[in-house]
Design a protein around this motif. Sequence first.
Motif, short mmCIF file in Angstrom:
data_model
loop_
_atom_site.label_atom_id
_atom_site.label_comp_id
_atom_site.label_asym_id
_atom_site.label_seq_id
_atom_site.Cartn_x
_atom_site.Cartn_y
_atom_site.Cartn_z
N GLU A 342 -68.02 -16.54 -63.66
CA GLU A 342 -68.93 -16.52 -62.52
C GLU A 342 -69.86 -15.32 -62.56
N GLY A 343 -69.68 -14.44 -63.54
CA GLY A 343 -70.60 -13.32 -63.71
C GLY A 343 -70.07 -11.98 -63.23
N PHE A 344 -68.82 -11.92 -62.74
CA PHE A 344 -68.26 -10.65 -62.30
C PHE A 344 -67.78 -9.84 -63.52
N SER A 345 -67.89 -8.51 -63.41
CA SER A 345 -67.43 -7.64 -64.49
C SER A 345 -67.15 -6.25 -63.93
N GLY A 346 -66.44 -5.42 -64.74
CA GLY A 346 -66.16 -4.03 -64.36
C GLY A 346 -65.40 -3.91 -63.06
N LYS A 347 -65.78 -2.90 -62.25
CA LYS A 347 -65.12 -2.64 -60.97
C LYS A 347 -65.33 -3.80 -60.00
N GLU A 348 -66.45 -4.42 -60.12
CA GLU A 348 -66.76 -5.56 -59.25
C GLU A 348 -65.77 -6.70 -59.49
N LEU A 349 -65.40 -6.89 -60.75
CA LEU A 349 -64.43 -7.93 -61.10
C LEU A 349 -63.08 -7.65 -60.45
N GLY A 350 -62.60 -6.39 -60.57
CA GLY A 350 -61.33 -6.03 -59.99
C GLY A 350 -61.31 -6.19 -58.48
N GLY A 351 -62.38 -5.78 -57.83
CA GLY A 351 -62.46 -5.90 -56.39
C GLY A 351 -62.47 -7.34 -55.92
N GLU A 352 -63.22 -8.19 -56.61
CA GLU A 352 -63.30 -9.60 -56.24
C GLU A 352 -61.97 -10.31 -56.50
N LEU A 353 -61.31 -9.94 -57.58
CA LEU A 353 -60.01 -10.52 -57.91
C LEU A 353 -58.99 -10.22 -56.81
N GLU A 354 -58.94 -8.97 -56.36
CA GLU A 354 -58.01 -8.59 -55.30
C GLU A 354 -58.36 -9.30 -53.99
N LYS A 355 -59.66 -9.36 -53.69
CA LYS A 355 -60.12 -10.00 -52.44
C LYS A 355 -59.68 -11.46 -52.39
#
Length: 369
Positions: A342-355
């Motif tokens: 979906e285009g997530f990566s880095g810190k943004e990926l970790g945050g979205e995964l937890e959310k």
Amino acid sequence: MQRLKIDLKNDQDFLRIKNILKPYTQRAYLVGGCVRNSFLDLSSDDYDIEIYDIQPELFDTLMQKLGANGVGKSFFVYKYKKFDLALARYENKISQGHKGFEVKVCNDEQEGAKRRDFTINAMMVNIFSFEFLDFFNGLKDLQAKTIRHIHDQSFIEDSLRVLRGIAFACRFDLKIASESLNLMHTMDINDLSRERINNELYKIFKTSRLNKAYEYFKILNLEEKIFFYQSFDMEFQKLLEQSQKLICDEALYLYLYLNFFHIDKNDFFKKTKLKKDLLKKCEQDFMLGKIDDFDLAKVALKIPLCEWLGLWSKERILQAKKLKLYKQTFTSKVKSEDLLREGFSGKELGGELEKRRLQELRNYIKEQE
């Protein structure tokens, strides 16, 4: 209280020991923990045998014939499978440390028993006649659930006996006699190595009477010497008493202690040199008071709740079972690979995964209602 029960009649190693010793002495005794445990109807993994009427040179020859391994000839001690064999001895303190003793052969059973730490550990049983010797009323103390030292001078010669006393009190649910407690107050454990201290702590941590340990640590002013911290909260003792009824884990004491008092865990383990595998368990989530379903379920993202040291009440256990997370972790269907696409990566990926996983958890909880 059970009658004396040491069943070694058909033990071939025990019979071999008896046969080797019999031509030279009729005074050889089972001593220490195996005798104490027999009256508590507890099994023993090892057996101590104390021997009289044999000189060190002959004893060494007999032990070689037996195939026993010497563990310090100056102490006349040998190991043969699950048996520790030793000549009875006098010990005279001549220098600091647990090795600072002058050792001589003893030929009197009462004097041999006198060098032991507590009355409950000084009972003796003859391996030939099974005669029971109890010079210091150890059985009476055991029946009264009391731990009592034998001799003032010999007791204070090894400060580890303070911690051993607490460990015995916790292991067998005993009360330390007031005269012994008074003597322990005068003893300084600063001469002990961390290894010797920690070996006794591990025994205490494995018991289900952790609140008793904490009480004696406070009474004897040991807490700061052992844990480099001074606590002031009776609620903690209540938490110990409650938790140990439902949780049996070597890490429980430290988990509660470090988290309740907000002690820096890494610094604590660095100072105490306790086993690092206990640190990992101490880092589990810690929550006092009532927990809502969501916070409880979040713990199950990491481990099954039955493995969580915070599951210290019947209410929490019922809550975990209701959520169907008592014996299993919560398995999320949200995958990082999907988020990468979906285009997530880095810190943004970790945050979205937890959310998303937390939202998934909320949805799961609603389904269980």
